[in-house]
Design a protein around this motif. Structure first.
Motif, PDB file in Angstrom:
ATOM      1  N   LEU A   7       0.842  -1.187   0.000  1.00 42.95           N
ATOM      2  CA  LEU A   7       0.000   0.000   0.000  1.00 42.95           C
ATOM      3  C   LEU A   7       0.880   1.241   0.000  1.00 42.95           C
ATOM      4  CD1 LEU A   7      -2.694  -1.095   2.610  1.00 42.95           C
ATOM      5  CD2 LEU A   7      -2.562  -1.597   0.159  1.00 42.95           C
ATOM      6  N   ARG A 146     -11.075  -3.939   0.119  1.00 38.70           N
ATOM      7  CA  ARG A 146     -10.270  -5.066   0.598  1.00 38.70           C
ATOM      8  C   ARG A 146     -10.737  -6.380  -0.025  1.00 38.70           C
ATOM      9  NH1 ARG A 146     -10.890  -2.289   5.547  1.00 38.70           N
ATOM     10  NH2 ARG A 146     -12.520  -3.728   6.215  1.00 38.70           N
ATOM     11  N   VAL A 159      -0.958  -0.961  -4.427  1.00 42.93           N
ATOM     12  CA  VAL A 159      -2.187  -0.170  -4.310  1.00 42.93           C
ATOM     13  C   VAL A 159      -1.796   1.259  -3.959  1.00 42.93           C
ATOM     14  CG1 VAL A 159      -4.379   0.110  -3.099  1.00 42.93           C
ATOM     15  CG2 VAL A 159      -3.466  -2.192  -3.487  1.00 42.93           C
ATOM     16  N   SER A 161      -3.035   4.900  -2.954  1.00 44.36           N
ATOM     17  CA  SER A 161      -4.236   5.569  -2.447  1.00 44.36           C
ATOM     18  C   SER A 161      -3.827   6.850  -1.722  1.00 44.36           C
ATOM     19  CB  SER A 161      -5.026   4.611  -1.540  1.00 44.36           C
ATOM     20  OG  SER A 161      -6.286   5.159  -1.191  1.00 44.36           O
ATOM     21  N   LEU A 166      -6.201   5.459   3.542  1.00 39.65           N
ATOM     22  CA  LEU A 166      -5.374   4.308   3.894  1.00 39.65           C
ATOM     23  C   LEU A 166      -5.594   3.866   5.333  1.00 39.65           C
ATOM     24  CD1 LEU A 166      -2.121   5.227   1.973  1.00 39.65           C
ATOM     25  CD2 LEU A 166      -3.453   3.127   1.668  1.00 39.65           C
ATOM     26  N   THR A 170      -6.724   0.008   5.923  1.00 40.45           N
ATOM     27  CA  THR A 170      -5.925  -0.889   6.760  1.00 40.45           C
ATOM     28  C   THR A 170      -6.541  -1.116   8.135  1.00 40.45           C
ATOM     29  OG1 THR A 170      -4.610   0.934   7.652  1.00 40.45           O
ATOM     30  CG2 THR A 170      -3.797  -0.135   5.644  1.00 40.45           C
ATOM     31  N   TYR A 189       5.395   3.408   1.626  1.00 37.51           N
ATOM     32  CA  TYR A 189       4.693   2.155   1.347  1.00 37.51           C
ATOM     33  C   TYR A 189       4.801   1.222   2.546  1.00 37.51           C
ATOM     34  CZ  TYR A 189       9.067  -0.386   0.405  1.00 37.51           C
ATOM     35  OH  TYR A 189      10.294  -0.981   0.525  1.00 37.51           O
TER      36      TYR A 189
END
Length: 265
Positions: A7, A146, A159, A161, A166, A170, A189
């Motif tokens: 991410l 997700r 991904v 975003s 985020l 998450t 990330y």
């Protein structure tokens, strides 16, 4: 092999220069943002393992994905970055509203960019309904994102975003006010796996919970264990209040400036 999600928060956009730039609609990357993308491209490990790149359809996220992971798309001939509206930012500030699909499609087509806009519909810029910035809608959108990622056949996915969303994606709220309404820095990330895949003793859950890998936590200086899901709910309420104090009242009802508290099953 469990699915691994890398991410990424987008690179610096003009709105990141200060609140005076929040009136810009769907701002582009700054020169520094482009430099950040280049650095991420150079430093990201094992790019050859990436099978899919997807991003919010907002321009700063699309161009972060293209500039940082363009080589991945080039090596996999015919592969395109997938733009997924559920990954867009949460507020209705102009800088967090995307470009209309006609303009966005023209921009992508004119530049012959490898971007798949098939999931982007005409109402994706509306900050009402599905994309409203209230807790209930944001949690549903994050859950659906997700599950979409979980159901993909690819096993290593990037991904791109946004700093606020985020946290919802998450369900990780640690240090959520460290920066402007987020703990994520530009082009940071973090790597996650689906919790039920990583631990066979966990029940298969419809909301597809994520768990950050130990290596990823260590990479960002976190050597303690992750807070439990119950603890994260408490931290979330605290962070939403902190966001409002920072001038970013996400998660509030439209009728009130107070934080909307919702029980999570």
């Amino acid at each position: 092999m469990p699915t691994k999600l890398h991410l990424v928060r987008h690179a610096q956009g003009y709105h990141n220069l200060g609140p005076e730039y929040w009136s810009l609609v769907d701002p582009m990357l700054t020169k520094e943002g482009k430099r950040q993308c280049l650095e991420l491209s150079r430093s990201f490990p094992s790019k050859d393992a990436i099978e899919l790149v997807c991003a919010s359809p907002m321009r700063r996220a699309i161009y972060t994905g293209l500039e940082a992971f363009g080589s991945v798309l080039q090596e996999q001939q015919g592969t395109k970055l997938i733009a997924l509206p559920d990954l867009q930012e949460v507020s209705d500030f102009p800088c967090d509203v995307g470009s209309d699909i006609v303009s966005l499609r023209k921009e992508i087509n004119d530049a012959n960019l490898p971007v798949d806009l098939s999931f982007v519909e005409g109402d994706w810029t509306s900050k009402t309904g599905r994309y409203e910035g209230t807790l209930g809608k944001l949690r549903v959108r994050a859950r659906d994102a997700r599950n979409w990622l979980k159901n993909r056949p690819e096993k290593e996915i990037v991904v791109v975003s946004h700093g606020n969303f985020l946290h919802f994606l998450t369900e990780d709220w640690e240090d959520g006010c460290k920066h402007d309404a987020t703990s994520w820095t530009n082009v940071e990330y973090r790597t996650y796996e689906f919790a039920e895949e990583k631990n066979g003793s966990l029940e298969q859950l419809d909301d597809a919970p994520l768990q950050e890998t130990t290596e990823s936590r260590h990479r960002r200086g976190k050597f303690n264990t992750s807070p439990t899901r119950e603890a994260q709910k408490v931290i979330c309420e605290q962070m939403l209040i902190g966001w409002a104090e920072q001038g970013y009242p996400v998660g509030t009802s439209k009728e009130s400036t107070s934080v909307e508290v919702i029980e999570v099953e």
